[in-house]
Design a protein around this motif. Sequence first.
Motif, PDB file in Angstrom:
ATOM      1  N   PRO A  90      47.150 -70.364  96.029  1.00 43.83           N
ATOM      2  CA  PRO A  90      48.367 -69.941  95.324  1.00 43.83           C
ATOM      3  C   PRO A  90      49.228 -71.135  94.934  1.00 43.83           C
ATOM      4  N   SER A  91      49.802 -71.058  93.764  1.00 45.99           N
ATOM      5  CA  SER A  91      50.701 -72.114  93.295  1.00 45.99           C
ATOM      6  C   SER A  91      52.130 -71.787  93.728  1.00 45.99           C
ATOM      7  N   GLU A  92      53.053 -72.704  93.410  1.00 41.96           N
ATOM      8  CA  GLU A  92      54.468 -72.440  93.695  1.00 41.96           C
ATOM      9  C   GLU A  92      54.924 -71.164  92.989  1.00 41.96           C
ATOM     10  N   SER A  93      54.422 -70.936  91.786  1.00 43.29           N
ATOM     11  CA  SER A  93      54.820 -69.747  91.025  1.00 43.29           C
ATOM     12  C   SER A  93      54.437 -68.465  91.748  1.00 43.29           C
ATOM     13  N   ALA A  94      53.258 -68.457  92.371  1.00 47.84           N
ATOM     14  CA  ALA A  94      52.810 -67.268  93.103  1.00 47.84           C
ATOM     15  C   ALA A  94      53.734 -66.988  94.278  1.00 47.84           C
ATOM     16  N   TYR A  95      54.108 -68.033  95.005  1.00 43.68           N
ATOM     17  CA  TYR A  95      55.032 -67.861  96.122  1.00 43.68           C
ATOM     18  C   TYR A  95      56.388 -67.354  95.628  1.00 43.68           C
ATOM     19  N   GLU A  96      56.856 -67.896  94.513  1.00 44.81           N
ATOM     20  CA  GLU A  96      58.144 -67.482  93.967  1.00 44.81           C
ATOM     21  C   GLU A  96      58.123 -66.005  93.569  1.00 44.81           C
ATOM     22  N   GLY A  97      57.048 -65.562  92.926  1.00 41.26           N
ATOM     23  CA  GLY A  97      56.938 -64.157  92.537  1.00 41.26           C
ATOM     24  C   GLY A  97      56.996 -63.238  93.745  1.00 41.26           C
ATOM     25  N   ASN A  98      56.282 -63.617  94.805  1.00 44.06           N
ATOM     26  CA  ASN A  98      56.308 -62.839  96.039  1.00 44.06           C
ATOM     27  C   ASN A  98      57.725 -62.798  96.619  1.00 44.06           C
ATOM     28  N   ASP A  99      58.391 -63.958  96.660  1.00 47.20           N
ATOM     29  CA  ASP A  99      59.736 -64.033  97.239  1.00 47.20           C
ATOM     30  C   ASP A  99      60.741 -63.190  96.465  1.00 47.20           C
ATOM     31  N   ALA A 100      60.626 -63.174  95.129  1.00 42.80           N
ATOM     32  CA  ALA A 100      61.580 -62.426  94.308  1.00 42.80           C
ATOM     33  C   ALA A 100      61.570 -60.948  94.669  1.00 42.80           C
ATOM     34  N   ILE A 101      60.374 -60.375  94.815  1.00 42.55           N
ATOM     35  CA  ILE A 101      60.267 -58.954  95.151  1.00 42.55           C
ATOM     36  C   ILE A 101      60.743 -58.697  96.580  1.00 42.55           C
ATOM     37  N   MET A 102      60.370 -59.551  97.521  1.00 42.48           N
ATOM     38  CA  MET A 102      60.782 -59.355  98.907  1.00 42.48           C
ATOM     39  C   MET A 102      62.305 -59.461  99.033  1.00 42.48           C
TER      40      MET A 102
END
Length: 461
Positions: free
Chosen positions: A395-407
């Motif tokens: 996973p890239s930084e973008s993938a982590y960011e997408g997950n964090d936004a929803i959480m």
Amino acid sequence: MRNYFFLFVFSLFCLSAYSQRYDLNKKDTSEVQWIKGRKFYVYKVEKSETIFTITKRFKVTEDELLKNNPDLKDGLKNKMELLIPSSPAKKTEAEKKPEEKKIIKKEINVALMLPVNIWKTFIPDSLKTDTTQHESLDAETVSQLEFYEGVMHAVDSLAAKNLKIHLSVFDTENDSMRVSTLLKDLQMKAMDYIIVNGNQNVLKRINQFSTANHIPLLTFALNSNDVLKNNPYGYALTPGSLTQIYEAGKFCSQKFKNANAVVVKPGTSKENERGLAFINGWNDDSELKCRSLDYSKGEFEFLLASMVKGRNNVLFIPSSNEDFVNSVITKLNDTTDVFQITVIGIPTWQFFESTDPAVMENLHTHLFSASHLDRADAITINFRKFFRNQYMTEPSESAYEGNDAIMLICKSFLSDVKDSGPVADGDGIYSTYRFKTSNGLNENQYIRMIRYDNYQMVEVK
């Protein structure tokens, strides 16, 4: 048949009796007593009255009547004086029956607006004989798709927690005109949250919509301060560069107390601005003030003259120029037998290719970062495993960011904190989110400090 008739008449009589109105008059409430701060009426029983009629008249329970009039255990008598509470007694915590918690399925409408530009990939090249062949996806498209994949991972994981997210995905194409068309869709006003990536023009248009319709907007776009300013519903998830530097200054003033703090300014306007942010952060939290040194002429002797023997010299170098940084730290490294030095750099130093890690470690070099990705953390490990199994890549930084936004949206939606605003603080995989409203901007203030240690970067507490 007759029996049924009498039963019917008896039922009507009972209904009439139970529906009779009992109204209080002035005589009923003329005499009052106060006992332990509670108001009681002193009522004289009239002939043919019953406990039932008295409780109905005063709208009290039989238990309350008996509790406040112990003599009633011997029966109700004509002209007996009763103490009748003017209002029901408050139940104690022990008497209160715990309410059964109803499981209510939560549903959230989220608009995900990303500049995917996927259509560009499928434009056939007239010069190619085989129109089924296409160029590989460009870097921005890949980044946005990975952001979406992180979002979907969070959405799927929340489904098992009785929380359903209705996700509407829009390709903004980084075009403000297209965004204006998308925002005319009636479903947009029904959104609970909007997540946005893209350029400043796109963000500006969506921010206007967010402000007008009171819909919380979240973005990881860098330096979105000017766009989101004065929107109480806009949230910058990534702290701006100057905010990060200011917070680094505050951190260092507490971490390195009694130090001689100097900002080494190379001379450009951007670097001078960074230097000022560090000075403000340091000076706001320390009695010993941080000074600045103009290094635009490259005279190392001036830097040496600003340093103090016998004290820690904290030197902030706000430059992203690799050659300049290497030149300064190499010279500083030759003075460590005389001076105690701690160098503070900016995040881009992590990507320098020609810098000697041994020199960085010898100078106790500290950097700051807006992320706290811990690859040893169990949640992070599980996320990486999922991503590798699902997409055959890390996973890239973008993938982590997408997950964090929803959480973060999930935590905010379920938060019991009434004064936290539409988006609450929270901890994610990629970063921590601690919002502060300043100058009309809701901005994440979190940074972490890291330092060189044994050829790797470790967090400084």
